[in-house]
Motif scaffolding. Structure first.
Motif, PDB file in Angstrom:
ATOM      1  N   GLU A  58      92.788 114.103  33.495  1.00 43.10           N
ATOM      2  CA  GLU A  58      92.034 112.930  33.022  1.00 43.10           C
ATOM      3  C   GLU A  58      92.318 112.648  31.553  1.00 43.10           C
ATOM      4  O   GLU A  58      92.425 111.492  31.147  1.00 43.10           O
ATOM      5  N   ALA A  59      92.419 113.710  30.756  1.00 38.09           N
ATOM      6  CA  ALA A  59      92.668 113.530  29.325  1.00 38.09           C
ATOM      7  C   ALA A  59      94.040 112.902  29.082  1.00 38.09           C
ATOM      8  O   ALA A  59      94.173 111.970  28.278  1.00 38.09           O
ATOM      9  N   ILE A  60      95.055 113.385  29.787  1.00 39.52           N
ATOM     10  CA  ILE A  60      96.401 112.823  29.616  1.00 39.52           C
ATOM     11  C   ILE A  60      96.434 111.393  30.158  1.00 39.52           C
ATOM     12  O   ILE A  60      97.033 110.507  29.547  1.00 39.52           O
ATOM     13  N   HIS A  61      95.760 111.152  31.274  1.00 40.77           N
ATOM     14  CA  HIS A  61      95.713 109.798  31.825  1.00 40.77           C
ATOM     15  C   HIS A  61      95.061 108.828  30.833  1.00 40.77           C
ATOM     16  O   HIS A  61      95.579 107.735  30.572  1.00 40.77           O
ATOM     17  N   ALA A  62      93.921 109.235  30.264  1.00 37.49           N
ATOM     18  CA  ALA A  62      93.222 108.375  29.300  1.00 37.49           C
ATOM     19  C   ALA A  62      94.100 108.119  28.074  1.00 37.49           C
ATOM     20  O   ALA A  62      94.192 106.982  27.591  1.00 37.49           O
ATOM     21  N   TYR A  63      94.751 109.160  27.576  1.00 38.14           N
ATOM     22  CA  TYR A  63      95.624 109.007  26.410  1.00 38.14           C
ATOM     23  C   TYR A  63      96.781 108.061  26.752  1.00 38.14           C
ATOM     24  O   TYR A  63      97.120 107.171  25.967  1.00 38.14           O
ATOM     25  N   ALA A  64      97.394 108.244  27.930  1.00 33.80           N
ATOM     26  CA  ALA A  64      98.530 107.409  28.332  1.00 33.80           C
ATOM     27  C   ALA A  64      98.116 105.950  28.505  1.00 33.80           C
ATOM     28  O   ALA A  64      98.866 105.035  28.137  1.00 33.80           O
ATOM     29  N   MET A  65      96.926 105.718  29.051  1.00 37.70           N
ATOM     30  CA  MET A  65      96.438 104.345  29.211  1.00 37.70           C
ATOM     31  C   MET A  65      96.250 103.684  27.846  1.00 37.70           C
ATOM     32  O   MET A  65      96.636 102.527  27.653  1.00 37.70           O
TER      33      MET A  65
END
Length: 184
Positions: A58-65
């Motif tokens: 979730e953290a990487i997804h949020a950062y990537a978004m």
């Protein structure tokens, strides 16, 4: 320090003798405020979610978004793993930092339009693959020991017993493959 510079510039603006001087000082004050904002965002991203293995994806997804929004790049995010992984804090933190650096390198060097991040199961653990459609480069030609981005990603991978592969070709984009062993 940035706040102190901003205060000094704000103090000088009304005392500047010429309109052009005041205009440039006002622009400088705006740049200082922007630098303060970006520094705060950077500090917040360094403290972000992936500290304990819970929420790494979730953290990487949020950062990537957020990265895609900020840069205007199209993003495909694929995850074949459970949203919550039981990972050691050091492992999660280093995987997160490698993802950040891969995206940062894309923004600085790739001139890409599209990025893809994939998390997939492997026999020994999982893989994170970050791919772009940018200009690519010749990996053997990047041998400068001061090239912090690639060196830092390799060092982080070694710290967690992971393998980091870089596939790139001039004109054909780049793919970063991180193979992460896990015990579960």
């Amino acid at each position: 320090m940035l706040t102190a510079i901003g205060l000094d510039v704000d103090w000088v603006i009304p005392r500047a003798p010429f309109d052009e001087s005041r205009k440039r000082l006002t622009e400088a004050a705006g740049l200082v405020r922007q630098a303060i904002k970006e520094t705060r965002e950077l500090c917040a991203s360094l403290r972000t979610g992936a500290r304990d293995g819970e929420g790494l994806i979730e953290a990487i997804h949020a950062y990537a978004m957020e990265f895609a929004k900020r840069t205007g790049l199209a993003l495909d995010f694929r995850n074949e793993l459970p949203e919550r992984l039981n990972l050691a804090q050091e492992l999660s933190r280093n995987v997160y930092r490698i993802a950040q650096e891969a995206l940062s390198n894309i923004a600085r060097h790739a001139a890409a339009k599209h990025i893809e991040i994939t998390f997939a199961r492997t026999e020994q653990g999982f893989a994170m693959i970050v791919t772009d459609d940018g200009r690519g480069f010749d990996p053997p030609s990047v041998s400068d020991p001061h090239e912090v981005g690639l060196v830092g990603m390799r060092e982080r991978a070694l710290l967690i017993g992971a393998n980091l592969g870089i596939q790139s070709q001039v004109g054909n984009g780049t793919s970063i493959h991180l193979q992460v062993p896990t015990s579960g």
